[in-house]
Design an enzyme around this catalytic site. Structure first.
Site, PDB file in Angstrom:
ATOM      1  N   HIS A   1      -0.944  -1.670  -3.876  1.00 11.90           N
ATOM      2  CA  HIS A   1      -2.238  -0.965  -3.760  1.00 11.90           C
ATOM      3  C   HIS A   1      -2.344  -0.436  -2.333  1.00 11.90           C
ATOM      4  O   HIS A   1      -2.277  -1.208  -1.366  1.00 11.90           O
ATOM      5  CB  HIS A   1      -3.390  -1.913  -4.103  1.00 11.90           C
ATOM      6  CG  HIS A   1      -3.349  -2.354  -5.534  1.00 11.90           C
ATOM      7  ND1 HIS A   1      -3.443  -3.658  -5.933  1.00 11.90           N
ATOM      8  CD2 HIS A   1      -3.204  -1.609  -6.672  1.00 11.90           C
ATOM      9  CE1 HIS A   1      -3.363  -3.715  -7.259  1.00 11.90           C
ATOM     10  NE2 HIS A   1      -3.214  -2.486  -7.728  1.00 11.90           N
TER      11      HIS A   1
ATOM     12  N   GLU B   1      -4.635  -1.816   0.699  1.00  7.91           N
ATOM     13  CA  GLU B   1      -4.626  -3.248   1.026  1.00  7.91           C
ATOM     14  C   GLU B   1      -3.759  -3.433   2.268  1.00  7.91           C
ATOM     15  O   GLU B   1      -2.557  -3.702   2.190  1.00  7.91           O
ATOM     16  CB  GLU B   1      -4.164  -4.039  -0.194  1.00  7.91           C
ATOM     17  CG  GLU B   1      -5.141  -3.824  -1.362  1.00  7.91           C
ATOM     18  CD  GLU B   1      -4.744  -4.515  -2.658  1.00  7.91           C
ATOM     19  OE1 GLU B   1      -3.729  -5.227  -2.695  1.00  7.91           O
ATOM     20  OE2 GLU B   1      -5.471  -4.318  -3.655  1.00  7.91           O
TER      21      GLU B   1
ATOM     22  N   HIS C   1      -1.156  -8.884  -1.551  1.00 11.39           N
ATOM     23  CA  HIS C   1      -2.329  -8.026  -1.800  1.00 11.39           C
ATOM     24  C   HIS C   1      -3.522  -8.519  -0.984  1.00 11.39           C
ATOM     25  O   HIS C   1      -3.483  -9.595  -0.386  1.00 11.39           O
ATOM     26  CB  HIS C   1      -2.742  -8.112  -3.280  1.00 11.39           C
ATOM     27  CG  HIS C   1      -1.788  -7.457  -4.229  1.00 11.39           C
ATOM     28  ND1 HIS C   1      -2.108  -6.334  -4.954  1.00 11.39           N
ATOM     29  CD2 HIS C   1      -0.515  -7.786  -4.573  1.00 11.39           C
ATOM     30  CE1 HIS C   1      -1.087  -5.988  -5.716  1.00 11.39           C
ATOM     31  NE2 HIS C   1      -0.100  -6.855  -5.507  1.00 11.39           N
TER      32      HIS C   1
ATOM     33  N   GLU D   1      -3.104 -13.044  -2.883  1.00  5.36           N
ATOM     34  CA  GLU D   1      -4.283 -12.364  -2.328  1.00  5.36           C
ATOM     35  C   GLU D   1      -4.602 -12.994  -0.975  1.00  5.36           C
ATOM     36  O   GLU D   1      -4.774 -14.210  -0.876  1.00  5.36           O
ATOM     37  CB  GLU D   1      -5.480 -12.520  -3.277  1.00  5.36           C
ATOM     38  CG  GLU D   1      -5.249 -11.999  -4.689  1.00  5.36           C
ATOM     39  CD  GLU D   1      -5.220 -10.478  -4.791  1.00  5.36           C
ATOM     40  OE1 GLU D   1      -5.654  -9.815  -3.824  1.00  5.36           O
ATOM     41  OE2 GLU D   1      -4.767  -9.967  -5.830  1.00  5.36           O
TER      42      GLU D   1
END
Ligand SMILES: O=C(O)CCC(=O)N[C@@H](CCC(=O)O)C(=O)O
Ligand SMILES: [Zn+2]
Length: 344
Positions: free
Chosen positions: A63, A66, A160, A224
């Protein structure tokens, strides 16, 4: 072509200067110890002349907005290029979606992390840049993991950051792995990195980490690392433990991991993914509700097509709520506490 990279030692700059492709792939050496290969834009391999047996993939920018994982990977690559650290294992770095990094957006046309495991070629086929890139990224991972038959361990950490704040700042998604136990050693490695929460996925997905887990039996995770922020706004001190543990991993130092202890980590089982069926899908809770917020049985989480979508278990925590996805895609994952019986 690679001269610019050799001079700047800044792989992010080199990638963003050539966001769609590089004219030719190339190779150079670092001292007598490491071969460096650039396979494509955003794709660089470090190969020790005498490797110790792990094959490690570190990916970021699947992404484009990010940024913390991009800065983290670029710093690691810089340290390797400047020979401040010397890798003892084969390492492949991937910057997933360079045009989306330039655009400062999650993606350009389609969410890249819904296009792996062959999804890039289903339906409309290779019709946009993300679909083409997903196929290429699969090819590079295959080329990397298939190169050595004597591999002791395959690892893929897909890094991410999340769209909203989270009650557990850093967490990992363990892709569905039927018939394979979860690795206690990997969970404690993540814990040592400051990633103290793990979600066990309940079904196959089209994510990058599931692709590596399924096809190469890699210890693969989506990780994450906090909330999405623009370049320059990330507090990199929040990643000191992660940097230290990645350094130790690739330079083959003792990881000094604790024994598995369920009290040191938060373990969640994904009990369901709620997919969007109608355009009018909406959540009942506010936009700033954090990931891992728990709701009681019967609570109406969302509404669509005139129907209520309610919590089914005693309590369910939610993660990644996003009503703005296309019809057919996941709007939220619902979580319940996980058992430890499949961890070994
Ligand atoms: O914060 C969000 O809503 C999304 C953050 C993100 O990009 N998460 C990954 C998770 C992938 C997985 O389930 O393994 C994604 O949605 O692609
Ligand atoms: Zn992401």
């Amino acid at each position: 072509m690679l001269q610019a990279l050799i001079e700047s030692q800044d792989f992010l700059k080199f990638t963003l200067d050539n966001p769609h492709h590089i004219d030719e792939s190339g190779t150079f050496s670092l001292g007598e110890h490491t071969q460096v290969e650039v396979w494509d834009t955003g794709v660089i391999v470090f190969e020790p002349k005498q490797g110790e047996g792990k094959d490690i993939v570190l990916s970021c920018a699947v992404h484009g907005n990010e940024t913390a994982p991009i800065e983290l990977c670029n710093d690691l690559i810089k340290d390797l290029l400047q020979q401040k650290i010397i890798t003892k294992h084969r390492v492949l770095f991937l910057f997933g979606n360079p045009p989306a990094i330039i655009n400062g957006t999650r993606f350009i046309e389609e969410n890249l992390n819904r296009l792996f495991n062959g999804a890039h070629s289903v339906g409309e086929g290779l019709s946009n840049p993300e679909r083409i890139r997903a196929k290429k990224l699969e090819f590079y991972v295959d080329k990397f993991f298939s190169a050595s038959s004597a591999t002791e361990q395959r690892i893929h950490y897909d890094l991410h950051t999340a769209i909203r704040g989270s009650k557990h700042e850093k967490f990992a998604i363990y892709p569905y792995r039927p018939g394979r136990q979860y690795s206690a050693q990997q969970i404690m490695y993540l814990e040592a990195c400051g990633i103290d929460t793990v979600l066990f996925h309940h079904e196959p997905t089209t994510t990058f980490s599931y692709f590596s887990s399924k096809h190469y039996e890699a210890d693969a995770f989506t990780i994450e690392l906090g909330k999405v922020l623009p370049f320059g706004q990330n507090d990199m001190t929040r990643f000191i433990a992660l940097r230290e543990m990645l350094n130790r991993l690739i330079t083959n130092q003792d990881l000094e991991l604790d024994e598995f202890d369920a009290d040191k980590v938060n373990l969640y089982q994904v009990c369901r993914a709620i997919n969007k069926s109608c355009d009018d899908f909406e959540f009942t809770f506010a936009n700033d509700v954090e990931n891992f917020t728990a709701f009681p049985k019967g609570y109406i989480l969302a509404k669509e097509g005139g129907m209520d979508i309610k919590v089914e278990h005693e309590v369910e925590a939610i993660v990644f709520p996003n009503a703005k996805v296309p019809v057919g895609q996941r709007t939220v994952l619902c979580l319940k506490p996980a058992s430890t019986e499949n961890i070994a």
